[in-house]
Design a protein around this motif. Sequence first.
Motif, PDB file in Angstrom:
ATOM      1  N   GLU A  88       0.857  -1.188   0.000  1.00  0.00           N
ATOM      2  CA  GLU A  88       0.000   0.000   0.000  1.00  0.00           C
ATOM      3  C   GLU A  88       0.896   1.243   0.000  1.00  0.00           C
ATOM      4  O   GLU A  88       1.994   1.232   0.550  1.00  0.00           O
ATOM      5  N   ASP A  90       0.640   5.582   0.530  1.00  0.00           N
ATOM      6  CA  ASP A  90      -0.248   6.716   0.838  1.00  0.00           C
ATOM      7  C   ASP A  90       0.160   7.960   0.036  1.00  0.00           C
ATOM      8  O   ASP A  90       1.113   7.929  -0.747  1.00  0.00           O
ATOM      9  N   ALA A  91      -0.547   9.033   0.257  1.00  0.00           N
ATOM     10  CA  ALA A  91      -0.341  10.241  -0.540  1.00  0.00           C
ATOM     11  C   ALA A  91       1.060  10.822  -0.364  1.00  0.00           C
ATOM     12  O   ALA A  91       1.572  11.520  -1.241  1.00  0.00           O
ATOM     13  N   LYS A  92       1.679  10.562   0.809  1.00  0.00           N
ATOM     14  CA  LYS A  92       3.042  11.069   1.040  1.00  0.00           C
ATOM     15  C   LYS A  92       4.116  10.043   0.664  1.00  0.00           C
ATOM     16  O   LYS A  92       5.273  10.172   1.040  1.00  0.00           O
ATOM     17  N   ASP A 122      -2.262   1.449  -9.557  1.00  0.00           N
ATOM     18  CA  ASP A 122      -3.308   2.284  -8.964  1.00  0.00           C
ATOM     19  C   ASP A 122      -4.017   1.646  -7.764  1.00  0.00           C
ATOM     20  O   ASP A 122      -4.420   2.334  -6.830  1.00  0.00           O
ATOM     21  N   LYS A 125      -2.890   2.465  -4.094  1.00  0.00           N
ATOM     22  CA  LYS A 125      -2.956   3.842  -3.583  1.00  0.00           C
ATOM     23  C   LYS A 125      -4.009   3.994  -2.496  1.00  0.00           C
ATOM     24  O   LYS A 125      -5.104   3.464  -2.602  1.00  0.00           O
ATOM     25  N   SER A 126      -3.660   4.765  -1.418  1.00  0.00           N
ATOM     26  CA  SER A 126      -4.687   5.087  -0.421  1.00  0.00           C
ATOM     27  C   SER A 126      -4.367   6.448   0.187  1.00  0.00           C
ATOM     28  O   SER A 126      -3.252   6.948   0.039  1.00  0.00           O
ATOM     29  N   LYS A 127      -5.364   7.039   0.870  1.00  0.00           N
ATOM     30  CA  LYS A 127      -5.106   8.330   1.527  1.00  0.00           C
ATOM     31  C   LYS A 127      -4.279   8.097   2.770  1.00  0.00           C
ATOM     32  O   LYS A 127      -3.388   8.845   3.118  1.00  0.00           O
ATOM     33  N   GLN A 128      -4.623   7.030   3.481  1.00  0.00           N
ATOM     34  CA  GLN A 128      -3.924   6.724   4.727  1.00  0.00           C
ATOM     35  C   GLN A 128      -3.598   5.235   4.780  1.00  0.00           C
ATOM     36  O   GLN A 128      -4.460   4.400   4.432  1.00  0.00           O
ATOM     37  N   GLU A 131      -5.868   1.660   4.996  1.00  0.00           N
ATOM     38  CA  GLU A 131      -7.186   1.755   4.357  1.00  0.00           C
ATOM     39  C   GLU A 131      -7.512   0.486   3.568  1.00  0.00           C
ATOM     40  O   GLU A 131      -8.603  -0.055   3.664  1.00  0.00           O
ATOM     41  N   ASN A 132      -6.527   0.049   2.800  1.00  0.00           N
ATOM     42  CA  ASN A 132      -6.764  -1.128   1.950  1.00  0.00           C
ATOM     43  C   ASN A 132      -6.072  -2.374   2.478  1.00  0.00           C
ATOM     44  O   ASN A 132      -6.626  -3.461   2.445  1.00  0.00           O
TER      45      ASN A 132
END
Length: 162
Positions: A88, A90-92, A122, A125-128, A131-132
């Motif tokens: 996974e 994250d955005a950073k 793709d 990808k996760s925000k935090q 998440e997945n």
Amino acid sequence: MSELKKLAAFACGEAYIRNGQKIGVGSGSTVKYFVEFLKERYQSGKLKDIVCIPTSFMTRKWLLDANLPVSTLEQHYQLDIDVDGADEVDAKLNLIKGGGGCLTQEKIVQSCAKKFIVIADDKKKSKQLGENYKNIPIEVVPAAYVPVKKWIEELLGLFFAW
Ligand SMILES: O=C[C@H](O)[C@H](O)[C@H](O)COP(=O)(O)O
């Protein structure tokens, strides 16, 4: 899904792999496509003088089956690049890695490389983080598994399924 992994792995190869490099080769199903990329380019003669240092037993086998030049950190401990997958992202660009069980060897090889490239399609990808991918892989030397388990339970309030 595999098509996305393949596209990502080949795009990574095109962008970052050059003649003469010493390449750390990570683990997992995405990296298998990266090995395919190396094989295609090496067999066609477009890619020359590379050395591949695998991060797992399985990857070593894929590289050998592909007739790619395989070595170890004993022979080459300064690598130009290390390419690996992730569970996974994250955005950073923080990662969860090691879901395939190759965490420690991956980190050792990665620490020897000037550049570290992660291939992630793709779906990763996760925000935090979390998440997945619901697990955090850890790898512990056998002699330490009981104390490490206790510390994680006591300090983090987490519990193991076993
Ligand atoms: O231990 C395994 C590695 O960290 C893999 O790179 C990670 O689990 C991703 O694997 P896959 O490409 O199969 O999704």
